[in-house]
Write an enzyme that holds these catalytic residues in place. Structure first.
Site: not given
Ligand SMILES: *Cc1c(COP(=O)(O)O)cnc(C)c1O
Length: 458
Positions: A259, A125-126, A73, A450, A218, A216
Site C-alpha cells: 500500500k 483487517f481480514d 544473504y 467470494h 498499511a 497496522d
Molecule cells: C493489505 C493489508 C494487510 C495485509 O497485507 P498483505 O500485504 O496483503 O499481506 C493488513 N492490514 C491492512 C490494513 C491491509 O490493508
C-alpha cells in the site's frame, strides 16, 4: 481570474498497454467466469479497481534503486538503508522485513498472542483478524459507532471509541489483553482515517492500563494526509513531521508495503523495543528468512526505502486523495449514491439504492460489478452479501446493512480520463438498471466463497 487547473506532480516515462475488448466479448468473458470478477483474466480488464494492494506504479528512482539492490544473504546494504529510512521516518530502530503485511502479522502475533487472548482495535483487517482467530484469540472491534453509518459525514470515522476500549481493559483479566491494534487508515468505508487526538488518547489509555499499542500501518501516509488537511493544528506541519508524531505514540507497527510503501511486494515490522525484536527474531527466521532479508530480495528493500520517502510527500498524497474525491464527486453529481465521506483508497457505490429492484438475496453489488464490467471493462469488487458468507451455525446467508461495489484506485496508475470512463460506465448501467437481472450460485465454497463462487443469471 480563472483558477489554475490541477495537474499531477509527475510525468509518465513508461506505459503499459491496456486493451478494450468489445461489449459482446466482455459479456462472453464474464459468463465464462461464472459472473465472478475474480475469475477474469487481467488482460480482459480495461481499468482494474479490484484492489490498491501491490498494484501501484514505481518511480524512476525506485527502479534505479532496484538495480542497486544488494542480494547478500546476511548484512545486506539494502537492509541497512531500509532500516535507516524507517528509523528516520517512524522513529523505530528495530526492523524486521517480511514478504508482505500478513507475514508481519504472523511473526509479531506468534511472539505476542496466546489462546483466549483479546486484541482490541478499530475494525481489524481480514488477514489481521484471521491471524488473531487462528490463534484462538478474539479480535474485539472498538471502533466509534458512527463508522457504521454511511450517512454520517465525519472527518475521522476510523477512530477508536475510548469508552469501549477502557471497558475491554476492565472486563477482561489483565493478562488476556497485551496490546491494542490500531489500523491506519481503517479499512472500513474505504480507508477512514484516525485523528492524531485519538491516536494520542488511545496511547495514553494503553499506558494507563500497561498495554502495548501497535499500528497496522498499511496506509499510514494517507492517514497523515487526512490529519494535515482535517485536524486543527496540523495544517502547517509536513507529512513527515505528522508521521513522526503519529509513531511516537506507539510501540511498533506491522506494515503491508504493497500500500503506502509504493512497491509491488513487501512488508515489515518496526519496533522500539530490543527485547520484543529478539522475541520476534525467532519466528522471523522460522517463517520468513534471515533477519536482514525476511522473504524479500535486496532489491525489494531498496525500492521500498525510496517508496516510503515518496509516499510521505504532500504533493504525491494530494494527487492521490484528490483522485478519490474527484471520482466520488462525479458520481454524486450523476445521482449515484456512494459511502460518504470518501476514504483514502477507494470509493464505494451503494448497490442497494442503485438496483432497488434486485433483492439482497440476488446479490445487487455482485450484479452491479458484473454490469459495470460489461459496460466499460472496469473491474471493481463486491463488498456485500457474497463477501459476508453464511452464518457458520445456521448456514443462512448473512445480509449486511450495506451492499457495496468497491472501486479501489491503484497508486499513480490511472489518469482522470480513466476515472471519467468509470463514471460514464456507471451512468450507462444506471440508465438500464431496471433491466438488470439478479444472480444465483451455481458453485459456492463453504467459507471465503467470494473468491471462487460461480453464478448464473436469475
Ligand atoms: C493489505 C493489508 C494487510 C495485509 O497485507 P498483505 O500485504 O496483503 O499481506 C493488513 N492490514 C491492512 C490494513 C491491509 O490493508
Amino acid at each position: 481570474m480563472e483558477t489554475r487547473p490541477y495537474a499531477e506532480p509527475y510525468k509518465i516515462k513508461v506505459v503499459e498497454e491496456i486493451k478494450l475488448n468489445t461489449k459482446e466479448e466482455r459479456e462472453q468473458k464474464i459468463k465464462e467466469a461464472g459472473y465472478n470478477l475474480f475469475n477474469l483474466k487481467s488482460e480482459d480488464v480495461f481499468i482494474d479497481l479490484l484492489t490498491d494492494s501491490g498494484t501501484g506504479a514505481m518511480s524512476d528512482n525506485q527502479w534505479s534503486a532496484i538495480m542497486k539492490g544488494d542480494e547478500s544473504y546476511a548484512g545486506s546494504k539494502s537492509f541497512f538503508e531500509l532500516q535507516k529510512t524507517i528509523n528516520t521516518l517512524l522513529g523505530m530502530p528495530y526492523l524486521i522485513p517480511t514478504h508482505q503485511g500478513r507475514a508481519a502479522e504472523n511473526v509479531l502475533f506468534s511472539a505476542l498472542i496466546k489462546k483466549d487472548d483479546v486484541i482490541p482495535g478499530n475494525t481489524h483487517f481480514d488477514t489481521t483478524k484471521g491471524h488473531i482467530e487462528h490463534r484462538q484469540a478474539v479480535a474485539l472491534d472498538c471502533t466509534v459507532d458512527e463508522a457504521f453509518d454511511p450517512e454520517i459525514e465525519l472527518p475521522f470515522k476510523g477512530n477508536i471509541d475510548l469508552a469501549k476500549l477502557e471497558k475491554a481493559f476492565n472486563d477482561y483479566p489483565k493478562d488476556k489483553i497485551k496490546f491494542t491494534n490500531l489500523t491506519i487508515t481503517c479499512n472500513s468505508g474505504g480507508g477512514q482515517p484516525v485523528s492524531m487526538k485519538n491516536i494520542k488518547e488511545v496511547s495514553e489509555l494503553c499506558k494507563k492500563y500497561d498495554k502495548m499499542l501497535f499500528f497496522d500501518a498499511a496506509r499510514f501516509a494517507e492517514n497523515a494526509y487526512f490529519i494535515k488537511v482535517r485536524e486543527e493544528g496540523y495544517q502547517d506541519k509536513t507529512i513527515k513531521e505528522i508521521v513522526r508524531e503519529m509513531f511516537s505514540y506507539v510501540d511498533g507497527c506491522t506494515m503491508s508495503s504493497k500500500k503506502d510503501g509504493l512497491v509491488n511486494i513487501g512488508g515489515f515490522i518496526a519496533l522500539k523495543s530490543e527485547e520484543l525484536y529478539r522475541q520476534c527474531s525467532v519466528y522471523e527466521i522460522m517463517f520468513e528468512g534471515y533477519l536482514t532479508y525476511g522473504g524479500l530480495a535486496g532489491r525489494d528493500m531498496a525500492a521500498l526505502a525510496v517508496g516510503l520517502n515518496e509516499s510521505t510527500e504532500y504533493d504525491y498524497l494530494h494527487s492521490r486523495i484528490r483522485q478519490m474525491q474527484y471520482l466520488g464527486d462525479k458520481l454524486v453529481e450523476a445521482g449515484i449514491s456512494i459511502v460518504r465521506p470518501v476514504g483514502g483508497h477507494a470509493v464505494y457505490v451503494d448497490a442497494k439504492s442503485f438496483l432497488p429492484n434486485i433483492p439482497q438475496s440476488e446479490f445487487p453489488a455482485q450484479v452491479l460489478g458484473v454490469e459495470l464490467y460489461i459496460e466499460a471493462g472496469v473491474r471493481g469488487v463486491e463488498v456485500g452479501v457474497v463477501l459476508a458468507d453464511r452464518d457458520p451455525v445456521t448456514r443462512e446467508n448473512r445480509f449486511p446493512k450495506l451492499d457495496l461495489l468497491r472501486l479501489a484506485i491503484p497508486r499513480r496508475v490511472y489518469t482522470d480520463n480513466h476515472l471519467d470512463v468509470i463514471v460514464w460506465g456507471l451512468k450507462q448501467v444506471h440508465k438500464r438498471r431496471n433491466e438488470c437481472r439478479g444472480l444465483k450460485f451455481t458453485y459456492e465454497a463453504p467459507i471465503m466463497r467470494h473468491f471462487t463462487a460461480r453464478f448464473e443469471r436469475v
